[in-house]
Design an enzyme around this catalytic site. Structure first.
Site, short mmCIF file in Angstrom:
data_model
loop_
_atom_site.label_atom_id
_atom_site.label_comp_id
_atom_site.label_asym_id
_atom_site.label_seq_id
_atom_site.Cartn_x
_atom_site.Cartn_y
_atom_site.Cartn_z
N HIS A 259 36.75 45.16 44.46
CA HIS A 259 36.35 44.84 42.54
C HIS A 259 35.86 42.83 42.89
CE1 HIS A 259 36.26 44.52 38.76
NE2 HIS A 259 37.83 43.51 38.74
N CYS A 260 36.07 43.01 43.91
CA CYS A 260 35.77 41.15 43.23
C CYS A 260 34.20 40.42 43.60
CB CYS A 260 36.77 40.27 44.25
SG CYS A 260 38.03 40.68 43.81
N ILE A 261 33.86 40.69 45.29
CA ILE A 261 32.56 40.27 45.52
C ILE A 261 31.54 40.53 45.13
CG2 ILE A 261 31.61 39.39 48.19
CD1 ILE A 261 33.91 39.44 49.30
N ILE A 263 31.51 42.80 41.92
CA ILE A 263 30.91 42.32 40.85
C ILE A 263 31.05 40.81 40.32
CG2 ILE A 263 32.11 42.92 38.91
CD1 ILE A 263 32.98 45.71 40.37
N ASP A 264 31.86 40.27 40.63
CA ASP A 264 32.46 38.90 40.05
C ASP A 264 31.36 38.38 40.06
OD1 ASP A 264 35.34 40.31 39.92
OD2 ASP A 264 35.97 38.89 41.42
#
Length: 422
Positions: A259-261, A263-264
């Site tokens: 989810h993090c890299i 999208i964030d």
């Protein structure tokens, strides 16, 4: 008994967080809109790999509970928000899930409450989006209730760094808010790091993920160049990693997952435009990383052409690993999904084997894991290097391997006769 900590969102962040607080002696309740999740948790069953069912059963026996009823928030001392913050189809921040929960919290807010957002987001979210909704109740932040941001730092599958021992960054709207949040987390988590504002805490999490995205993009770009120069990128990275200072190892691969890299970083890109600033490093890294599944499809095509004089069309392809990282079943934003679609669009007959993902229904793909029989396929493509797979045996049994993770190690050289490496 009344709960001390209410966690809104029973996902990969909320459930481990609930475990840490419950094991510290806090009375914890998880709030989630999915009744099936709530029912499983209340039976002592876990769907989160980092919290086994045996652990969950003990926590439930000791008092942890779950519910779909937001009214339970009224009696809690602290409300922690751990909900997804995806991107819209236009690649812009989508805070609808978080703000929907805030809309449920506001009418139940009372004096003495501590509210903390853990969901990754752009700087200003806590102050500009959440605070006005909560203060519309007539309660004053820093006096009647406390509000802070403390980013989750979960790395699924890790046993050395967990929710309990990873330092917790905390930034409140007021100094009193910061101290209230620090006191709560300090009761269950080993180390607390205070920052001056929620904006600083929000940007801290984005920096952590942008750092990884940019550096992965650099080594991915070098991998593409090394393919043209006929240099083994893995040998180069290994050699560079021998330097004991001034270098941090990052490995190339078929794309970003989790989810993090993926999208964030684009949360900051969007927010930066408000200030007339363009985050070119972030945009360029995103472009390079998003191109990797296309490059990897080309590698598979080249391997078939060179080794077997076959095209992708009609070839039987076995994808090894569809989770986004080794040894877990998490498929969020997995680059395997894009690569499978590209191979299918080129006419390949694609199957997959993953000991952690028995089946999936994602992004228009519905597939089930097949038995590992490398000899039955024209090419085996290593996308996720699960440790449960014997790669020495794979190389022996397969007629052709495309290794996107250097899982075969010394068994394959760059574009050797049988093993083609990224």
């Amino acid at each position: 008994m009344k709960p001390e900590v209410a966690i809104v969102g029973a996902g990969y962040v909320g459930v481990p967080l609930a475990q840490v607080f419950a094991e510290a002696g806090k009375r914890v309740v998880l709030v989630d809109v999915q009744q099936s999740r709530v029912d499983m948790l209340n039976r002592g069953e876990s769907y989160i790999e980092d919290v086994p069912s045996a652990v969950m059963a003990k926590l439930v026996a000791d008092g942890l509970s779950a519910t779909t009823d937001y009214d339970v928030l009224r009696d809690a001392e602290a409300i922690l928000i751990a909900l997804p913050t995806p991107l819209s189809r236009q690649r812009e921040p989508d805070l609808s899930i978080v703000m929907g929960a805030v809309g449920q919290i506001a009418p139940r807010l009372r004096k003495g409450h501590l509210v903390v957002l853990e969901s990754t987001t752009y700087p200003g979210t806590t102050r500009e989006e959440i605070l006005p909704v909560l203060e519309a109740t007539g309660l004053k932040v820093g006096e009647d209730f406390h509000l802070a941001f403390s980013p989750e730092r979960v790395d699924p599958g890790r046993v050395d760094f967990t929710t309990k021992n990873v330092p917790k960054v905390v930034g409140g709207i007021t100094p009193a808010c910061t101290e209230a949040a620090a006191a709560l987390y300090g009761s269950a988590i080993e180390q607390i790091h205070r920052v001056s504002t929620p904006e600083a805490a929000e940007l801290t999490k984005l920096l952590e993920n942008i750092f990884r995205s940019v550096n992965i993009a650099l080594v991915n770009e070098l991998a593409i160049l090394c393919d043209r120069m006929e240099i083994d990128i893995w040998e180069v990275v290994d050699a560079a990693a021998t330097k004991p200072f001034g270098f941090m190892r990052f490995s190339p691969g078929p794309g970003l997952g989790g989810h993090c890299i993926p999208i964030d970083p684009f949360y900051l890109t969007w927010k930066a435009r408000e200030f007339g600033f363009y985050t070119e490093f972030i945009e360029l890294a995103g472009k390079v990383n998003e191109e990797m599944p296309y490059f990897c499809r080309s590698l598979v095509s080249q391997a078939l052409n060179h080794a077997k004089q076959r095209s992708l069309k009609g070839s039987k392809v076995l994808i090894l690993g569809v989770a986004y990282k080794p040894d877990i079943g998490d498929m969020r934003e997995s680059p395997a999904l894009k690569l499978i679609s590209l191979l299918q669009n080129a006419g390949a007959d694609v199957s997959y084997h993953d000991p952690h993902v028995p089946r999936f229904d994602e992004h228009g793909l519905r597939m089930e894991s097949v038995a590992l029989d490398p000899g039955a396929y024209d090419v085996c493509v290593i996308v996720t290097d699960h440790h449960a797979i014997d790669y020495d045996k794979l190389v022996d049994d397969a007629s052709l391997v495309v290794d996107l993770r250097n899982a075969t190690g010394s068994n394959g050289s760059h574009h050797s006769a049988k093993v083609f490496k990224l």
